[in-house]
Design an enzyme around this catalytic site. Structure first.
Site, PDB file in Angstrom:
ATOM      1  N   ASP A 247       1.248  -1.295   0.347  1.00 37.94           N
ATOM      2  CA  ASP A 247      -0.337  -0.121  -0.414  1.00 37.94           C
ATOM      3  C   ASP A 247       0.605   1.609   0.041  1.00 37.94           C
ATOM      4  O   ASP A 247       1.921   1.008  -0.305  1.00 37.94           O
ATOM      5  CB  ASP A 247      -1.389   0.045   0.899  1.00 37.94           C
ATOM      6  CG  ASP A 247      -2.544   0.334   0.898  1.00 37.94           C
ATOM      7  OD1 ASP A 247      -2.278   1.820   0.437  1.00 37.94           O
ATOM      8  OD2 ASP A 247      -3.140   0.130   1.043  1.00 37.94           O
ATOM      9  N   ASP A 248       0.313   2.509   0.427  1.00 35.95           N
ATOM     10  CA  ASP A 248       0.797   3.745   0.501  1.00 35.95           C
ATOM     11  C   ASP A 248       2.683   3.341   1.129  1.00 35.95           C
ATOM     12  O   ASP A 248       2.378   2.817   2.103  1.00 35.95           O
ATOM     13  CB  ASP A 248       0.071   4.409   0.742  1.00 35.95           C
ATOM     14  CG  ASP A 248      -0.540   5.405   0.059  1.00 35.95           C
ATOM     15  OD1 ASP A 248      -0.930   4.371  -0.876  1.00 35.95           O
ATOM     16  OD2 ASP A 248      -1.592   5.436   0.691  1.00 35.95           O
TER      17      ASP A 248
END
Length: 442
Positions: A247-248
């Site tokens: 993810d980020d």
């Protein structure tokens, strides 16, 4: 696989950082402290055989540090070996030190994992309504805490949590790997974080936080394994890291809709420097939960490979709050769906009680010296009707598409800004005249 990855990391960091500018470092926010009182987990019966559960040893050692109260604090040494343990809490004035070859590994019995109340700025768990599973390593209301060592590993064994999430059988939000709440003067350095159940490092309601020389690893399909997420926190420095996750890589947050607005604690004065990595999501992100506000952020000397989005500022109606005074510079992006994305339609809501009239303010965003190769779409900047994003400033940006492949042009709406030496040519909304304010101090 991880040994080869670490070799690549070391070679890349050596080449990249040797010529980096001599700039202010994290050590000026929280200096590293020596502890003269040192104890070992083996003094409390710890066994690093990868099979013995060491929960009692960790809790007794930390209890001793908390109640003995040595002047200058105490260091808990983890020697080489694999130390399986249930989750545990840290205490003030301590250093958790992992030797080379030391691994602290989470047990995988989710049925015994304790629950915590939801964060007040979120009103519920981030994934599920109600409470949330407590973080694997937690410091709540602590100060002067260091997690460091000789690149030892903290392994969350997150695959069991990821599979439960995929099967939609979890009743509560998954645990973070490391979380600090209501804390100050925190350092996380010179460790490897691996396979977190959820977000890797989550400082929330904290001040004076340093995360540096940390490697974060998780498979690209591991759900929501954010790297470092400063959340309603101030004076945060994140630098000299390699992140490869699902993810980020770094996401700055400050609360969710009406709960974040009521709590009213911003994230501010955050420096992100010399980060390298890859992710199917964003490299540097702000939001989408940003209702307490985010301001005064500097991100520079960032190298991103095989990304979903290079830079992503994200919000939605009902958020309120603001994102302002953000500067991103000297960013290289290779192989990404989008180079830059600033969007007002991203993220869900905690419940149906949010106020659709609570519109976020996005302004004074400066991006300069950003270049990339194999970028399918250079940029998308879409504000919110009746709440346009303003003073979006782009300078010296060159985002090239894949060789012989069709690329999408910039997309813009409800935005005002200016640009200078941007290629491909941005949309008309970002070709405003240079009035002297947009590029001041760029």
């Amino acid at each position: 696989m991880y040994k080869n990855t670490l070799l690549i990391i070391i070679l890349f960091l050596t080449a990249t950082f040797a010529g980096a500018d001599d700039l202010v470092t994290c050590s000026e926010i929280v200096p590293m402290r020596n502890r003269y009182d040192k104890i070992s987990i083996t003094d409390f019966g710890g066994v690093g055989d990868g099979k013995t559960v060491n929960t009692k040893a960790f809790r007794e050692a930390i209890y001793r540090i908390e109640h003995l109260g040595r002047i200058g604090g105490s260091l808990l040494y983890i020697p080489p070996g694999v130390y399986l343990t249930e989750r545990f809490n840290l205490t003030s004035h301590m250093t958790l030190y992992l030797a080379s070859g030391a691994v602290i590994k989470a047990t995988q019995d989710t049925s015994t994992w304790p629950l915590a109340d939801p964060l007040p700025s979120y009103g519920r768990g981030r994934e599920r309504a109600g409470g949330r599973y407590m973080s694997f390593i937690l410091g709540d209301g602590v100060q002067d805490v260091i997690i460091t060592g000789e690149n030892g590993t903290i392994d969350g064994q997150g695959d069991i949590w990821w599979n439960l999430w995929r099967k939609r059988t979890l009743q509560y939000t998954r645990p973070h790997l490391i979380e600090f709440m209501n804390s100050e003067d925190i350092i996380i350095s010179n460790v490897i974080l691996k396979n977190s159940p959820f977000w890797n490092v989550h400082p929330v309601y904290c001040s004076n936080v340093v995360v540096r020389y940390v490697t974060i690893l998780a498979p690209p399909d591991s759900p929501n394994t954010d790297g470092v997420d400063p959340d309603s926190s101030s004076n945060v420095c994140i630098e000299d890291m390699y992140i490869s996750n699902g993810d980020d890589m770094i996401a700055i947050k400050s609360g969710w809709d009406e709960y974040g607005l009521a709590f009213g604690r911003r994230s501010s004065d955050i420096t992100i420097r010399r980060i390298t990595g890859s992710s199917p999501f964003a490299g540097i992100a702000i939001g989408s939960e940003m209702s307490g506000g985010v301001e005064n952020v500097l991100a520079e000397h960032i190298n991103l490979f095989n990304m979903g989005v290079g830079i992503h500022l994200k919000t939605n109606i009902g958020r309120g709050g603001y994102i302002r005074n953000i500067t991103l510079s000297n960013v290289y992006i290779e192989n990404a769906r989008k180079g830059i994305k600033i969007a007002g339609d991203v993220g869900d809501h905690p419940d149906d009680k949010f106020d659709p009239k609570a519109l976020p303010v996005i302004r004074d965003i400066k991006m300069k010296s950003i270049w990339g190769e194999k970028i399918l779409q250079p940029g998308l900047v879409k504000g919110i009707k009746n709440a346009p994003f303003i003073n979006i400033c782009l300078s010296d940006i060159n985002l090239n598409g894949p060789y012989k492949a069709r690329t999408r042009p910039w997309e813009c709406s409800d935005v005002k800004g200016s640009s200078l030496k941007v290629s491909p040519w941005p949309c008309s909304e970002l070709i405003g005249s240079l009035d002297g304010t947009c590029f001041t101090h760029m």
